[in-house]
Write an enzyme that holds these catalytic residues in place. Sequence first.
Site, short mmCIF file in Angstrom:
data_model
loop_
_atom_site.label_atom_id
_atom_site.label_comp_id
_atom_site.label_asym_id
_atom_site.label_seq_id
_atom_site.Cartn_x
_atom_site.Cartn_y
_atom_site.Cartn_z
N CYS A 130 0.82 -1.21 0.00
CA CYS A 130 0.00 0.00 0.00
C CYS A 130 0.86 1.26 0.00
CB CYS A 130 -0.98 -0.04 1.17
SG CYS A 130 -2.41 1.04 0.96
N HIS A 174 -3.76 -5.35 0.21
CA HIS A 174 -3.44 -5.87 1.54
C HIS A 174 -3.49 -7.39 1.58
CE1 HIS A 174 -3.54 -2.06 3.91
NE2 HIS A 174 -4.21 -1.66 2.85
N GLU A 218 -2.37 -9.27 3.89
CA GLU A 218 -2.63 -9.78 5.24
C GLU A 218 -4.13 -9.93 5.48
OE1 GLU A 218 -3.59 -5.65 5.64
OE2 GLU A 218 -1.92 -6.65 4.65
#
Length: 388
Positions: free
Chosen positions: A268, A361, A363
């Site tokens: 990001c 993202h 994660e």
Amino acid sequence: MTPHYKARPHAILVLEDGTVFHGQEYGATGKTLGEAVFSTGMTGYQETLTDPSYAGQIVVQTAPHIGNTGVNTEDNESRQIWVAGYVVRDAARRASNWRSEQTLDASLEEQGIVGIQGIDTRALTRLLRQSGSMRAGIFSGTDAERPVAELIAEVKSSAPMEGRKLAESVSIDEPYVVEPADYGWSGEIRGTLAAVDLGIKSMTPQRFAERGIRVHVFPAAASIEDINRVSPTGVFFSNGPGDPATADDQVKLLQKILRQGTPFFGICFGNQILGRALGFGTYKLKFGHRGINQPVMDRSTGKVEITAQNHGFAVDAPIDSTVTAPNEEFGRVEVSHIGLNDNVVEGIRCLDIPAFSVQYHPEAAAGPHDAAYLFDRFIDVMTETADA
């Protein structure tokens, strides 16, 4: 017997173009200013609220029912709620989940987050899509009684997101270490990662630790000496808020890391910083990408991933060919991932140095998990570089 619910006090949402929405207060009473943006996530509102990347932003939830499962300490992505304000259509009157420790309303009030409920969030989202994200304010209590013209003027005088330097304000003050053993890893340590916290989510170091990587997390103002002190086999730059054009210190730091050949991975904000370090520019998107249903293509495999995203800026790099980086010392670069909705750059890969990044993202707490392979891909790069 049908329970009786007391009507909530009046609240007003004001946009810089003069549009006004009337609703009821939600969370804390008072006023707040920020950039109005919308998130399309159907789940994971707690992860959204505690994502530091939302600092300075008033978040509009497009999903109509918010707060049904309450909040709990386990699902927080950071130490606090970071959104500047919160906008929902139908707020849950009670939380109903075995993991719930507190209602969302109470959590917002406890942390001083001013919100509004009961407005037409669909109409607001359509306006933000057509006109773009814009400055806004939520006013409740005595502030809601002020003349609307006065409220609009206050919103217009607030700071726009362009030019805002926010990463340092959400970052940690002191370094800390995340150990693989804390997340079930029982084998030998596979590597050491230096992670620069520009607004990091707690799930990111956990994803590395689960794979046997010891993670040293550093403040946003970390120096190359701080990082090299732990002899990392890789360096990571996290997500974070604000305008990447303000991140000159982090760009210079990353250029030093790239020059010494340490493998790099960014997510990001970290992707935007890699773009700048290579010499590319960044620009503000009209309304950004925020939600957990964004389609992205990995151009190396042709595989499409459904991804979690939260960004209002993007890297300005050519998507159709391999090019030499504007900063020629870093060699050849290609756009590795693209957004299928609008062809926005969603990933960069360096071909002559061990560095890559993605705009989304992997994660992805609350999901989806299509992009989890990126952690393994970077660990492979770390291992190959260390063995070379």
